[in-house]
Motif scaffolding. Structure first.
Motif, PDB file in Angstrom:
ATOM      1  N   GLU A   1     -26.976 -23.339  53.500  1.00 19.11           N
ATOM      2  CA  GLU A   1     -26.438 -24.651  53.842  1.00 19.11           C
ATOM      3  C   GLU A   1     -24.964 -24.546  54.226  1.00 19.11           C
ATOM      4  OE1 GLU A   1     -27.816 -27.947  53.679  1.00 19.11           O
ATOM      5  OE2 GLU A   1     -29.716 -26.868  53.777  1.00 19.11           O
TER       6      GLU A   1
ATOM      7  N   MET B   1     -37.474 -17.282  49.736  1.00 16.71           N
ATOM      8  CA  MET B   1     -37.956 -18.626  50.049  1.00 16.71           C
ATOM      9  C   MET B   1     -38.379 -18.697  51.511  1.00 16.71           C
ATOM     10  SD  MET B   1     -34.906 -20.741  48.163  1.00 16.71           S
ATOM     11  CE  MET B   1     -33.723 -19.493  48.691  1.00 16.71           C
TER      12      MET B   1
ATOM     13  N   ILE C   1     -37.530 -23.225  54.795  1.00 19.19           N
ATOM     14  CA  ILE C   1     -36.369 -24.070  54.518  1.00 19.19           C
ATOM     15  C   ILE C   1     -35.919 -24.747  55.815  1.00 19.19           C
ATOM     16  CG2 ILE C   1     -33.987 -24.121  53.705  1.00 19.19           C
ATOM     17  CD1 ILE C   1     -34.589 -21.518  52.194  1.00 19.19           C
TER      18      ILE C   1
ATOM     19  N   SER D   1     -31.175 -20.061  44.136  1.00 18.92           N
ATOM     20  CA  SER D   1     -30.284 -21.178  44.444  1.00 18.92           C
ATOM     21  C   SER D   1     -29.052 -20.709  45.198  1.00 18.92           C
ATOM     22  CB  SER D   1     -29.872 -21.899  43.158  1.00 18.92           C
ATOM     23  OG  SER D   1     -29.171 -21.032  42.291  1.00 18.92           O
TER      24      SER D   1
ATOM     25  N   TYR E   1     -30.084 -20.406  48.830  1.00 18.39           N
ATOM     26  CA  TYR E   1     -30.272 -21.727  49.449  1.00 18.39           C
ATOM     27  C   TYR E   1     -28.923 -22.380  49.751  1.00 18.39           C
ATOM     28  CZ  TYR E   1     -32.201 -26.359  50.321  1.00 18.39           C
ATOM     29  OH  TYR E   1     -32.552 -27.551  50.900  1.00 18.39           O
TER      30      TYR E   1
END
Length: 305
Positions: free
Chosen positions: A64, A23, A26, A57, A60
């Motif tokens: 976080e 990804m 972000i 996922s 990601y």
């Protein structure tokens, strides 16, 4: 709802190992050198030929959990690489994490003491492979560059006009020369341009305690001598003009000066320097680059970024 949702990524596919899947862009808030910044993250892993897709996922959510509002350190980056790679199981053995953001530093005027914020783009690229952990630190700074050739031509033009005007007056007082210079010294002025230097260096992440970006920026601005200013008064402007006169340089000169700051620095394996002088004489720009390495050859992945 059906508790067993379909896993399309496990279905049959064309087998081919992929170098990077992940990804980009972000957004995340974190701390860098004590300052809260908003970063953009790109995270990718390689993918085994037998696996159709990665667990995006997991990457990601891991970002976080590991980085959000945390103080970014080399140790935290190393931990993040390790934990994120583990989320992919045996399908991946390499992970690349890139963070881009802007860092601000307070800068004082040369004489008056006025202050303002200088903004520096920062790029950190951390990578883990079976060979180990590495980190690229990269930043850019703006400075002024006065062309030595243009300066020489300007002085020559001024000397010619002076000689023509005073050829019949062999004896001149200091006051007369001073008065003439005040009115005519700008008859021909050398061209200067805003310029940019980009520095990047690769280190073994396991050996780093802190980031060295602030230290490298300070060394680069010192060796160039003409870093752009923020708030200035007329005495500051005059002092800056004197610095430009004392630090005339082609892009080649700037690149060589910057290369010198790595000679005594520890904890780097490869380094790159790229200089751009945004010409005021031409419609094109002048550029110079230099690669440095303490290995047999520079890291291949560094040349690609």
């Amino acid at each position: 709802m059906n508790a067993q949702l379909p896993d399309v990524a496990s279905q049959t596919h064309q087998s081919l190992h992929l170098d990077q899947v992940g990804m980009a862009g972000i957004p995340i808030r974190l701390q860098f050198l004590g300052q809260e910044v908003t970063a953009r993250i790109t995270v990718t892993v390689d993918l085994d030929a037998q696996q159709r897709g990665i667990h995006m996922s997991r990457l990601y959510l891991g970002l976080e959990q590991l980085l959000e509002h945390k103080e970014l350190t080399p140790a935290l980056l190393g931990k993040t690489l390790q934990k994120l790679l583990a989320t992919q199981g045996i399908s991946s053995e390499q992970l690349r994490l890139e963070l881009s953001f802007e860092w601000l530093r307070k800068a004082s005027a040369l004489l008056s003491g006025h202050q303002g914020w200088q903004a520096y783009p920062i790029r950190l690229v951390a990578r883990v492979t079976p060979q180990g952990y590495e980190l690229l630190e990269e930043t850019s700074l703006l400075y002024s560059s006065t062309c030595p050739c243009s300066s020489a031509l300007s002085r020559e033009a001024l000397a010619e006009v002076f000689a023509e005007e005073f050829s019949s007056q062999p004896l001149l007082s200091a006051q007369e020369v001073t008065a003439w210079l005040k009115n005519n010294a700008s008859l021909a002025t050398p061209h200067s341009q805003r310029s940019q230097a980009t520095l990047g260096w690769v280190s073994s992440l396991e050996n780093l305690d802190t980031f060295s970006i602030a230290e490298r920026l300070q060394a680069a601005e010192k060796v160039l001598g003409t870093a752009v200013q923020t708030a200035v008064k007329r005495p500051d402007e005059q002092a800056f003009a004197l610095r430009n006169g004392a630090n005339q340089m082609f892009c080649e000169d700037a690149a060589r000066r910057l290369a010198g700051i790595f000679e005594t620095c520890d904890q780097w394996l490869d380094a790159k320097i790229h200089v751009e002088h945004f010409e005021s004489l031409h419609a094109h720009d002048a550029v110079a680059s230099k690669w440095l390495t303490r290995r047999n050859t520079p890291a291949p992945w560094l040349k690609a970024i």
